[in-house]
Design an enzyme around this catalytic site. Structure first.
Site, PDB file in Angstrom:
ATOM      1  N   LYS A  89      51.244  28.543  36.335  1.00 28.23           N
ATOM      2  CA  LYS A  89      49.996  28.362  35.587  1.00 28.23           C
ATOM      3  C   LYS A  89      50.103  28.891  34.155  1.00 28.23           C
ATOM      4  O   LYS A  89      49.657  28.239  33.218  1.00 28.23           O
ATOM      5  CB  LYS A  89      48.820  29.089  36.291  1.00 28.23           C
ATOM      6  CG  LYS A  89      48.543  28.604  37.696  1.00 28.23           C
ATOM      7  CD  LYS A  89      47.296  29.274  38.278  1.00 28.23           C
ATOM      8  CE  LYS A  89      47.430  30.776  38.439  1.00 28.23           C
ATOM      9  NZ  LYS A  89      48.400  31.221  39.469  1.00 28.23           N
ATOM     10  N   ARG A 129      38.743  31.839  40.833  1.00 30.36           N
ATOM     11  CA  ARG A 129      39.589  32.098  41.995  1.00 30.36           C
ATOM     12  C   ARG A 129      38.771  32.238  43.278  1.00 30.36           C
ATOM     13  O   ARG A 129      39.355  32.453  44.336  1.00 30.36           O
ATOM     14  CB  ARG A 129      40.338  33.406  41.775  1.00 30.36           C
ATOM     15  CG  ARG A 129      41.790  33.224  41.302  1.00 30.36           C
ATOM     16  CD  ARG A 129      42.294  34.596  40.930  1.00 30.36           C
ATOM     17  NE  ARG A 129      43.676  34.823  41.090  1.00 30.36           N
ATOM     18  CZ  ARG A 129      44.555  34.883  40.085  1.00 30.36           C
ATOM     19  NH1 ARG A 129      44.186  34.625  38.865  1.00 30.36           N
ATOM     20  NH2 ARG A 129      45.796  35.195  40.322  1.00 30.36           N
ATOM     21  N   ARG A 147      60.858  37.143  38.624  1.00 29.34           N
ATOM     22  CA  ARG A 147      60.172  37.030  37.327  1.00 29.34           C
ATOM     23  C   ARG A 147      60.329  38.322  36.525  1.00 29.34           C
ATOM     24  O   ARG A 147      60.187  39.416  37.051  1.00 29.34           O
ATOM     25  CB  ARG A 147      58.690  36.739  37.555  1.00 29.34           C
ATOM     26  CG  ARG A 147      57.875  36.726  36.265  1.00 29.34           C
ATOM     27  CD  ARG A 147      56.597  35.969  36.407  1.00 29.34           C
ATOM     28  NE  ARG A 147      55.641  36.596  37.291  1.00 29.34           N
ATOM     29  CZ  ARG A 147      54.420  36.081  37.532  1.00 29.34           C
ATOM     30  NH1 ARG A 147      54.057  34.937  36.976  1.00 29.34           N
ATOM     31  NH2 ARG A 147      53.590  36.692  38.354  1.00 29.34           N
ATOM     32  N   ARG A 167      56.682  42.752  36.680  1.00 30.78           N
ATOM     33  CA  ARG A 167      55.253  43.055  36.787  1.00 30.78           C
ATOM     34  C   ARG A 167      55.029  43.903  38.033  1.00 30.78           C
ATOM     35  O   ARG A 167      55.633  43.621  39.072  1.00 30.78           O
ATOM     36  CB  ARG A 167      54.476  41.743  36.925  1.00 30.78           C
ATOM     37  CG  ARG A 167      53.801  41.301  35.648  1.00 30.78           C
ATOM     38  CD  ARG A 167      53.220  39.929  35.764  1.00 30.78           C
ATOM     39  NE  ARG A 167      52.197  39.783  36.806  1.00 30.78           N
ATOM     40  CZ  ARG A 167      51.396  38.732  36.927  1.00 30.78           C
ATOM     41  NH1 ARG A 167      51.491  37.740  36.065  1.00 30.78           N
ATOM     42  NH2 ARG A 167      50.508  38.659  37.886  1.00 30.78           N
ATOM     43  N   ARG A 213      49.177  38.761  47.757  1.00 29.84           N
ATOM     44  CA  ARG A 213      48.584  37.829  46.782  1.00 29.84           C
ATOM     45  C   ARG A 213      48.574  36.405  47.332  1.00 29.84           C
ATOM     46  O   ARG A 213      47.629  35.651  47.121  1.00 29.84           O
ATOM     47  CB  ARG A 213      49.341  37.883  45.451  1.00 29.84           C
ATOM     48  CG  ARG A 213      49.050  39.174  44.672  1.00 29.84           C
ATOM     49  CD  ARG A 213      50.075  39.433  43.586  1.00 29.84           C
ATOM     50  NE  ARG A 213      50.042  38.442  42.534  1.00 29.84           N
ATOM     51  CZ  ARG A 213      51.090  38.159  41.748  1.00 29.84           C
ATOM     52  NH1 ARG A 213      52.234  38.793  41.909  1.00 29.84           N
ATOM     53  NH2 ARG A 213      50.975  37.260  40.809  1.00 29.84           N
TER      54      ARG A 213
HETATM   55  P1  AMP Z   1      47.442  36.501  37.438  1.00 30.06           P
HETATM   56  O1  AMP Z   1      48.152  36.970  36.235  1.00 30.06           O
HETATM   57  O2  AMP Z   1      46.542  35.320  37.187  1.00 30.06           O
HETATM   58  O3  AMP Z   1      48.386  36.258  38.603  1.00 30.06           O
HETATM   59  O4  AMP Z   1      46.478  37.694  37.904  1.00 30.06           O
HETATM   60  C1  AMP Z   1      46.998  38.954  38.269  1.00 30.06           C
HETATM   61  C2  AMP Z   1      45.951  39.747  39.063  1.00 30.06           C
HETATM   62  O5  AMP Z   1      44.777  39.938  38.261  1.00 30.06           O
HETATM   63  C3  AMP Z   1      45.446  39.068  40.334  1.00 30.06           C
HETATM   64  O6  AMP Z   1      46.293  39.319  41.443  1.00 30.06           O
HETATM   65  C4  AMP Z   1      44.074  39.725  40.494  1.00 30.06           C
HETATM   66  O7  AMP Z   1      44.190  41.055  40.988  1.00 30.06           O
HETATM   67  C5  AMP Z   1      43.601  39.827  39.046  1.00 30.06           C
HETATM   68  N1  AMP Z   1      42.875  38.582  38.619  1.00 30.06           N
HETATM   69  C6  AMP Z   1      43.222  37.710  37.639  1.00 30.06           C
HETATM   70  N2  AMP Z   1      42.332  36.708  37.524  1.00 30.06           N
HETATM   71  C7  AMP Z   1      41.383  36.947  38.459  1.00 30.06           C
HETATM   72  C8  AMP Z   1      40.202  36.267  38.870  1.00 30.06           C
HETATM   73  N3  AMP Z   1      39.806  35.123  38.284  1.00 30.06           N
HETATM   74  N4  AMP Z   1      39.471  36.825  39.876  1.00 30.06           N
HETATM   75  C9  AMP Z   1      39.841  37.973  40.473  1.00 30.06           C
HETATM   76  N5  AMP Z   1      40.946  38.664  40.160  1.00 30.06           N
HETATM   77  C10 AMP Z   1      41.723  38.160  39.164  1.00 30.06           C
END
Ligand code: AMP
Length: 215
Positions: free
Chosen positions: A8, A83, A122, A153, A164
């Site tokens: 993404k 989400r 990653r 990360r 996740r």
């Molecule tokens: P990402 O970088 O999009 O994979 O997001 C990393 C982490 O941030 C996720 O595992 C969640 O803990 C939090 N996070 C990011 N976007 C959201 C969202 N829209 N709703 C809830 N938690 C989020």
């Protein structure tokens, strides 16, 4: 939309660049808040490190703020948001207040074994944010772009990755149906193969659905 590791962020940047619009990644915004040591960052940290979702009201608050920023005027691309069904309903309300709507919802599809391989390898540059993979850089600790330090990360460790993926299946996957059955519709795109190949599929999908923004 798409599970963690679907691409993404990488593809979102390319789409945002093509349309000249900002990419609003809630994950990036939360990571920035953590780096800055803000109240939001401290609150988000425990959810992120456990692989859980940050509460909907917190997320909708930061999106509301981002939508008010001047650079959002020509449209925007959401990455990793919404989400949950509650976030999708909240987004519809925020857009409705502004007389805006969604042009398209894209979902990247990638099998689980490939997601795990992508996430576990990653690496992210601590200085410039460049994202790469051990398949490309091996175990090198230096960023190929700026020479900064590459690191993993904190939520890309194996146990967190499994959580996740579980959270995605339980809380986010139901949104695919929500959009597929709704007014905007949903376009599923094969997220496997070379980066350029996937970008080509996404651009074609966007051309087919038509967007309010001309490229
Ligand atoms: P990402 O970088 O999009 O994979 O997001 C990393 C982490 O941030 C996720 O595992 C969640 O803990 C939090 N996070 C990011 N976007 C959201 C969202 N829209 N709703 C809830 N938690 C989020």
């Amino acid at each position: 939309m798409g599970p963690p590791g679907a691409g993404k962020g990488t593809q979102g940047e390319l789409i945002a660049e093509r349309f000249g619009i900002p990419r609003l990644s809630t994950g990036d915004m939360l990571r920035e808040a953590r780096k800055g040591g803000t109240h939001l960052g401290r609150e988000a940290r425990r959810y992120m490190d456990a692989g859980e979702l940050v509460p909907d009201d917190v997320i909708l608050g930061i999106v509301d703020e981002a939508l008010g920023a001047p650079q959002a005027g020509r449209g925007f691309l959401f990455d990793g948001f919404p989400r949950t069904i509650a976030q999708a309903d909240g987004l519809a309300a925020l857009l409705g207040e502004r007389d805006e709507g969604l042009d398209a919802v894209l979902a990247l599809e990638v099998p689980d074994d490939e997601l795990i391989a992508r996430l576990s390898g990653r690496r992210v540059c601590e200085r410039c944010g460049h994202v790469t993979h051990t398949r490309v850089v091996g175990e090198a600790a230096e960023c190929p772009v700026c020479g900064g330090q590459l690191s993993q990360r904190s939520d890309d460790r194996e146990e967190t990755v499994r959580r996740r993926l579980g959270v995605y299946r339980e809380q986010t996957a139901p949104l695919l149906e929500y959009y597929a059955e709704g007014e905007t519709g949903l376009t599923a795109v094969d997220g496997t193969g070379d980066i350029e190949l996937i970008t080509g599929r996404l651009f074609r999908a966007l051309d087919e659905v038509g967007t309010g923004t001309s490229a």
